[in-house]
Design an enzyme around this catalytic site. Structure first.
Site, PDB file in Angstrom:
ATOM      1  N   ASN A  92       0.726  -1.044  -0.134  1.00 44.30           N
ATOM      2  CA  ASN A  92       0.001   0.028   0.076  1.00 44.30           C
ATOM      3  C   ASN A  92       0.830   1.285  -0.191  1.00 44.30           C
ATOM      4  O   ASN A  92       1.972   1.242   0.197  1.00 44.30           O
ATOM      5  CB  ASN A  92      -0.962   0.008   1.210  1.00 44.30           C
ATOM      6  CG  ASN A  92      -2.066  -0.924   0.939  1.00 44.30           C
ATOM      7  OD1 ASN A  92      -3.231  -0.447   0.183  1.00 44.30           O
ATOM      8  ND2 ASN A  92      -2.174  -2.064   1.419  1.00 44.30           N
ATOM      9  N   HIS A 120      23.516  -1.429   7.890  1.00 50.52           N
ATOM     10  CA  HIS A 120      24.748  -0.744   7.867  1.00 50.52           C
ATOM     11  C   HIS A 120      25.799  -1.378   8.776  1.00 50.52           C
ATOM     12  O   HIS A 120      25.521  -1.965   9.713  1.00 50.52           O
ATOM     13  CB  HIS A 120      24.451   0.679   8.367  1.00 50.52           C
ATOM     14  CG  HIS A 120      23.779   1.606   7.143  1.00 50.52           C
ATOM     15  ND1 HIS A 120      24.352   1.939   6.165  1.00 50.52           N
ATOM     16  CD2 HIS A 120      22.627   2.115   7.137  1.00 50.52           C
ATOM     17  CE1 HIS A 120      23.578   2.801   5.507  1.00 50.52           C
ATOM     18  NE2 HIS A 120      22.351   2.735   6.055  1.00 50.52           N
ATOM     19  N   THR A 172      12.305  -7.568  15.043  1.00 51.18           N
ATOM     20  CA  THR A 172      13.679  -7.781  14.824  1.00 51.18           C
ATOM     21  C   THR A 172      14.270  -9.357  14.950  1.00 51.18           C
ATOM     22  O   THR A 172      15.187  -9.445  14.634  1.00 51.18           O
ATOM     23  CB  THR A 172      14.576  -7.152  16.110  1.00 51.18           C
ATOM     24  OG1 THR A 172      13.858  -7.909  17.417  1.00 51.18           O
ATOM     25  CG2 THR A 172      14.064  -5.629  16.128  1.00 51.18           C
ATOM     26  N   LYS A 173      13.187 -10.238  15.225  1.00 47.01           N
ATOM     27  CA  LYS A 173      13.689 -11.692  15.247  1.00 47.01           C
ATOM     28  C   LYS A 173      12.405 -12.251  14.569  1.00 47.01           C
ATOM     29  O   LYS A 173      11.254 -11.932  14.239  1.00 47.01           O
ATOM     30  CB  LYS A 173      13.596 -12.129  16.721  1.00 47.01           C
ATOM     31  CG  LYS A 173      14.728 -11.317  17.566  1.00 47.01           C
ATOM     32  CD  LYS A 173      14.703 -11.988  19.089  1.00 47.01           C
ATOM     33  CE  LYS A 173      15.733 -11.508  19.843  1.00 47.01           C
ATOM     34  NZ  LYS A 173      15.960 -11.968  21.024  1.00 47.01           N
TER      35      LYS A 173
END
Length: 562
Positions: A92, A120, A172-173
């Site tokens: 979307n 990064h 994050t996991k």
């Protein structure tokens, strides 16, 4: 009036840009196809039928593929290394997808979602972050996932099928299948299956158990008729063939597959008695090298038996060696090509295998070499396989659990398939523990979600076997991520059981549009047992794999001081 019509047309285009689920006019569809042709030329893009990418989307991928009836709305940003979106999936307005991202079928990505399949570098504190290299693990979003507005998904994450990511979550996991996850960092709030009644859950288990029992009974009832259909008359007399379609090649393996299928139910294949079958198989062995070249597909002129360079001569150590054991017999000669390759020569050969580009081939070589060691040790008093195990333990990668590297085109296919072949003929065959089972599970599960090889309509016998056997073997040592593996196994059982062709078995590809054969049947029967065993219900099948795919160690290697 013309001015009003022009505004109306522009407004209709605006509506479609921001709400691509609206039905386009024929003129709008032609404009979209023209736009896609440009994107195909510019970005090596691929588009399914009735897909849509708004001209107002920020579209700059290096490689891109999108399935049918999927869309990307205005304001969305798509950029990075390789982005793949399945069918009926939506991105979307103002969502961002960057890096290396794989998205399944039926996925809904809400507005302002950010999915970053890269990161990064920052480890070197003496170097500014912007000067440090980017890293890329990639993100996998499986089928039927809904990601709410303003959620963020970070590199290396896999979101399991049928999951919901709450608005604003920072993922994050990994998120297991059927999860509802939210928060910062995101945590699993509950499993969607827990909302189902206990009676519904029990019914699902009962359905699987009933299906397995019915399937096992059907195979037992049909296996003799099935085998007889592959025993055909040729100019060389009656032989077993893999398939009965015109042009099927004669092979050594077909005889062995027939023996293994019959052995599942304690019988012999029709045609020859046990003594005749033994004489047939023993006749394939070369008395000098101990290898088993295929008389119908002979080795190349430059074949070097001392380095086991012909793949069929090697593989028949498995096929013929185990088939003879099922007939209470052995090869007539030791495998000298294996017993004479040791020490520095063996290490040189192992190091020269194509680990970086073709890890499957490397694993295949070790599987066959390990089987030659087993046959020599059990039947001819050969040397113990310490050299090869020392090399394997030292060379295993602690981060992936594999031997060998992924390739740009096939990703983890080569190492995972090579892992199966390598461990089958060594660690599984000799009853020894794997060096890094949890790291291997991470890699195998990541590979199992690669939609190039595994979908509801895809996954051939080799690729499925090369996932389920390694998972099954790893779970002898750990319960790490077992729930995800069991769910994958159940999905594969659901896809597999209904593809049986009465009186003929399975095709290797598992699709009814391909002809069934002995190889496909033998492999899928073993695969189904492994899938069911991981789910805890293999006993319902009424059979257990024999020969090449037997689950028990062929010989238990013990310390010499015991």
């Amino acid at each position: 009036m013309d001015h009003i019509l022009a505004i109306s047309e522009h407004w209709n285009d605006e509506e479609l840009d921001y709400m691509p689920w609206l039905s386009p006019t024929e003129e709008q569809r032609e404009k979209q196809l023209e736009w896609q042709r440009f994107l195909i030329h510019r970005y090596k893009a691929e588009f399914g039928t009735n897909s849509y990418v708004s001209r107002k989307a920020h579209f700059f991928p290096e490689r891109f593929a999108m399935g049918e009836k999927s869309y990307i709305a205005a304001g969305a940003t798509v950029r990075g290394e390789h982005i793949q979106i399945g069918a009926n999936s939506t991105v979307n307005s103002y969502a961002t997808i960057a890096g290396r991202v794989q998205i399944g079928d039926g996925v809904r990505i809400a507005t302002h979602v950010s999915i970053f399949g890269f990161n990064h570098g920052y480890e070197d504190t003496m170097l500014p972050i912007y000067q440090q290299p980017l890293t890329t693990k990639g993100i996998i979003i499986e089928d039927d996932v809904w990601i709410g507005a303003n959620a963020v998904v970070l590199d290396g994450v896999t979101i399991g099928a049928h999951s919901i990511i709450a608005a604003g979550a920072i993922v994050t996991k990994d998120v297991p299948a059927y999860s509802i996850a939210g928060g910062n960092p995101a945590k699993v709030l509950r499993n969607r299956l827990e909302g189902a009644s206990s009676s519904a859950s029990a019914a699902a288990v009962s359905d699987l158990e009933s299906a397995l029992a019915a399937f096992g009974a059907k195979v037992k009832a049909q296996h003799q008729e099935l085998l007889a259909s592959y025993y055909v008359q040729t100019e060389d007399g009656p032989i077993y063939v893999d398939k009965t379609v015109l042009g099927t090649k004669k092979t050594v393996r077909a005889w062995c597959d027939a023996i293994e299928i019959a052995a599942l139910f304690g019988t012999l294949p029709p045609g020859l008695n046990k003594e005749e079958l033994v004489a047939k198989l023993r006749g394939f062995q070369d008395p000098v090298s101990g290898l088993l070249p295929d008389p119908w597909n002979p080795p190349a002129a430059d074949d070097d038996p001392a380095r086991l360079t012909d793949h069929l001569s090697r593989y028949h150590l498995l096929a013929v060696g185990y088939a003879l054991e099922l007939l209470d017999a052995t090869l007539p000669y030791p495998v000298r090509a294996v017993s004479e390759l040791k020490g520095a020569s063996l290490y040189e050969k192992l190091a020269s295998l194509p680990w970086q580009t073709n890890a499957w081939s490397a694993g295949d070589w070790i599987d066959c070499f390990g089987t030659g060691l087993y046959l020599n040790q059990k039947h001819f008093g050969g040397e113990r396989p310490h050299d090869v195990f020392g090399w394997l333990y030292a060379q295993a990668d602690p981060y992936s659990g594999m031997w060998g590297l992924p390739t740009p085109g096939e990703q983890w296919l080569q190492p995972v398939n090579g892992f199966y072949r390598l461990t089958r003929g060594t660690f599984a065959q000799f009853g020894l523990p794997l060096p890094y089972p949890e790291a291997a599970i991470d890699t195998i599960l990541a590979h199992s979600r690669n939609r190039n090889y595994f979908r509801h309509d895809a996954g051939n016998a080799c690729n499925v076997l090369d996932v389920i056997h390694p998972l099954w073997l790893c779970y002898k040592q750990t319960d790490y991520r077992r729930g995800e593996a069991v769910q994958w196994a159940k999905n594969q059982l659901g896809r597999t059981l209904g593809q049986w062709v009465d009186g003929k078995g399975f095709s290797f590809e598992l699709e009814r549009s391909f002809p069934p054969g002995l190889q496909g049947t033998e492999m899928w029967l073993s695969i189904i047992w492994l899938l069911a065993d991981l789910c805890g219900c293999s006993s319902l099948l009424g059979y257990k794999p024999q020969g090449v795919h037997r689950p028990d160690p062929a010989i238990q290697l013990q310390p010499s001081w015991k």
